[in-house]
Design an enzyme around this catalytic site. Sequence first.
Site, PDB file in Angstrom:
ATOM      1  N   GLY A  18     100.668 -26.020  -2.484  1.00  0.00           N
ATOM      2  CA  GLY A  18      99.746 -27.416  -1.843  1.00  0.00           C
ATOM      3  C   GLY A  18     100.497 -28.702  -2.001  1.00  0.00           C
ATOM      4  O   GLY A  18     100.101 -29.703  -1.367  1.00  0.00           O
ATOM      5  N   ASP A  52      83.272 -29.437   8.885  1.00  0.00           N
ATOM      6  CA  ASP A  52      82.188 -29.102   8.918  1.00  0.00           C
ATOM      7  C   ASP A  52      81.495 -29.690  10.312  1.00  0.00           C
ATOM      8  O   ASP A  52      80.457 -30.529  10.595  1.00  0.00           O
ATOM      9  CB  ASP A  52      81.600 -29.831   7.954  1.00  0.00           C
ATOM     10  CG  ASP A  52      79.978 -29.217   7.651  1.00  0.00           C
ATOM     11  OD1 ASP A  52      79.545 -28.178   8.342  1.00  0.00           O
ATOM     12  OD2 ASP A  52      79.167 -29.991   6.800  1.00  0.00           O
TER      13      ASP A  52
END
Length: 655
Positions: A163, A477
């Site tokens: 990451g 979302d």
Amino acid sequence: MSSLSLISSIVILTNFCCVSLILAQQPYEGQAFTDCYNPDTSKSVLGYNCNGFNRSCQTYLTFRSQPPYNTVSSISDMLASDPFQLAEINSVSETATFATNKLVLVPITCSCSGQYYQLNTSHTVVHGDTFLVIGNNTFQGLSTCQAIMDQNSNRTTKTLYTGTRLNVPLRCACPTKNQTDLGIHYLMSYLVSRGDFVSKISDTFDADTGRTLEANGLSEQDPNIYPFTTLLVPLKNPPSSSQTIEPPSSSPPSPVAHPPVSSTKSKKTWVYAVVGAIGGGGFVLVIGFIIFFTFFHRRDKKKTDSVIVSESLDAVEKPLQKNGEEESESHEFLESISRDIAHMALSLKVYKFEELQSATENFSSGCLIKGSVYRGTFDGDLAAIKKMNGDVSKEINLLNKINHSNLIRLSGVCFHDGHWYLIYEYAVNGPLSNWIYSENNDGKFLNWTQRVQIMLDVASGLNYLHSFTTPPHVHKDIKSSNLLLDSDFRAKIAKFGLARSAHAQNGHFSLTNHIVGTIGYMAPEYLENGLISAKLDVYAFGALMLELLTGKEVAVLFEQNVRLSDRLNSVLNNEDGGQSLRQLMDPALQESYPQELAIFVIRLIDNCLKKTPGARPAMYEMVQFLSRTMSNSLTWELSSNIQDSGAVLDGIETV
Ligand SMILES: *[C@@H]1O[C@H](CO)[C@@H](O)[C@H](O)[C@H]1NC(C)=O
Ligand SMILES: *[C@@H]1O[C@H](CO)[C@@H](O)[C@H](O)[C@H]1NC(C)=O
Ligand SMILES: *[C@@H]1O[C@H](CO)[C@@H](O)[C@H](O)[C@H]1NC(C)=O
Ligand SMILES: *[C@@H]1O[C@H](CO)[C@@H](O)[C@H](O)[C@H]1NC(C)=O
Ligand SMILES: *[C@@H]1O[C@H](CO)[C@@H](O)[C@H](O)[C@H]1NC(C)=O
């Protein structure tokens, strides 16, 4: 760290004193690239010296297509190239997928960064990475472990964590004065592969073997070159796609998508070409994905530990499950905001709680919009005020830096009694979900063109988020209740609580171990494996477009139609004279929509909902498709108004 920076400063000093000796040529790196901790830089392992006529130039890299870096967009993202130019020079469309191992030309701008020529790009560390693996395997030798370490040398630790984002300097160079005088305009960074030798490479690209040897400081006595190194090829003209066809290669070039012209026929051809190009890459991508999966499955079994379905629109933000890291991040953020409130206030107003109280009549129920969102009036201007618990730092940090008319604007913040209050611009017409499900729209409904405009708005907002924020973000979302409509029914994306940076830009994926989202909108790779990339939003966007066409909640659609894809396919194959299209479309539209465009949008939906993330289009492609759909819809609307309602038009053929 200190020893490394000491070494690099010695290196810089030594190089400064030797600049005059290396003016004419760049030393070939040879096999030095494998010896990551050897500080000898006579071999150009840190990059090619900045010795050219110009400090910056247009030039070319080569790259061999390897899933997941096998499309125009993934390769241009990875190598900081322009997708349009990349498609053009390789004579393919912007949506093309290259056959594995195909030599791809990558047009770039190369410039001096201090001592070395380079093109900066970035890489997000994945499991199994070492500096050598990143330079040699991922970037195929376009960068070296030494250069990557050198340019990330201020990192406090040398361990690579999954990451972490690293700067990756790509090897490139500009011609010297001597070369320019000989008419050499480009030094292409060619990636040597097995079986290559200098004269073969030079012949392929119409370069002079002697000049190539010279450019790389090689001699005829010792012209050895090695796989996974770069060889500078001096070119008088830009390379062309015909030079990258390797004899045994059999892949035909991908179809080129043409923009639609006004005639219906060519419009359709365009549609099919695009869909073909999007679909065509599927197979190669599926294989890449399987490889990717088998690689990752081994380590990350723990991750699907919770599924939180965010049930309601604007309910108080659920604190996400936290690990220590996130908690300390949030704590740091709280500290930083209180320490440096004046600085934040430059772009974000920090409100006093009393101001919010008076704006909302002390949070009266009359001002309650929904859940924990209130309508407030500040100096006559409406604003939405949302009370939040938990970690809001990500949302604030993200919204504080973005500015796009399709992303809701955060205008201020307030912290009171352990709660955050975020003050947003007010969208008069409220959430899109109030407008698309027939049950609760009070007889009002959106017409075809408004629906297409909303799709285009959302696509533009997402494209901005994916491509123009640094680092790139994934919203995670997207759903109809998180999209707000202003007074002109233009859509604004809201609720960035789950948004996170993803370096999907560079074709990489990150993984999460808490799955949060809404059923129906969640992409399969995310639900099953917690994979996060921009393609999550593309999937959710497909689901959203489906809601806009059908007027039904996507969760309901998925329940009713286990085989949604079959249903879409029967529309697309037009097996029943338009019957299945009429059944799919929102009855509220009363069949007042251009059928051909509706079918085109269904094709787009079908592509966005592909199981394999790589097979889904990128958001910038969706913006292009939908802009065309929008302008055709306006034409349709105009002519249907002229011809009275609902008539079939000239020029828009019904399929
Ligand atoms: C560059 O060109 C000049 C004049 O043509 C020549 O004298 C010089 O040797 C060249 N430099 C190198 C290092 O090749
Ligand atoms: C160097 O820069 C000049 C002017 O900026 C430009 O005309 C020329 O093409 C450049 N040369 C190369 C080799 O890029
Ligand atoms: C570089 O990568 C290739 C394959 O990507 C691999 O075959 C080769 O062994 C690697 N070289 C080194 C030195 O690791
Ligand atoms: C590339 O990145 C380095 C830091 O790694 C920076 O110093 C340099 O200015 C950048 N160069 C360009 C051209 O952006
Ligand atoms: C390293 O330097 C870059 C640019 O100077 C900076 O953005 C980054 O935060 C630094 N990293 C660390 C770990 O200090």
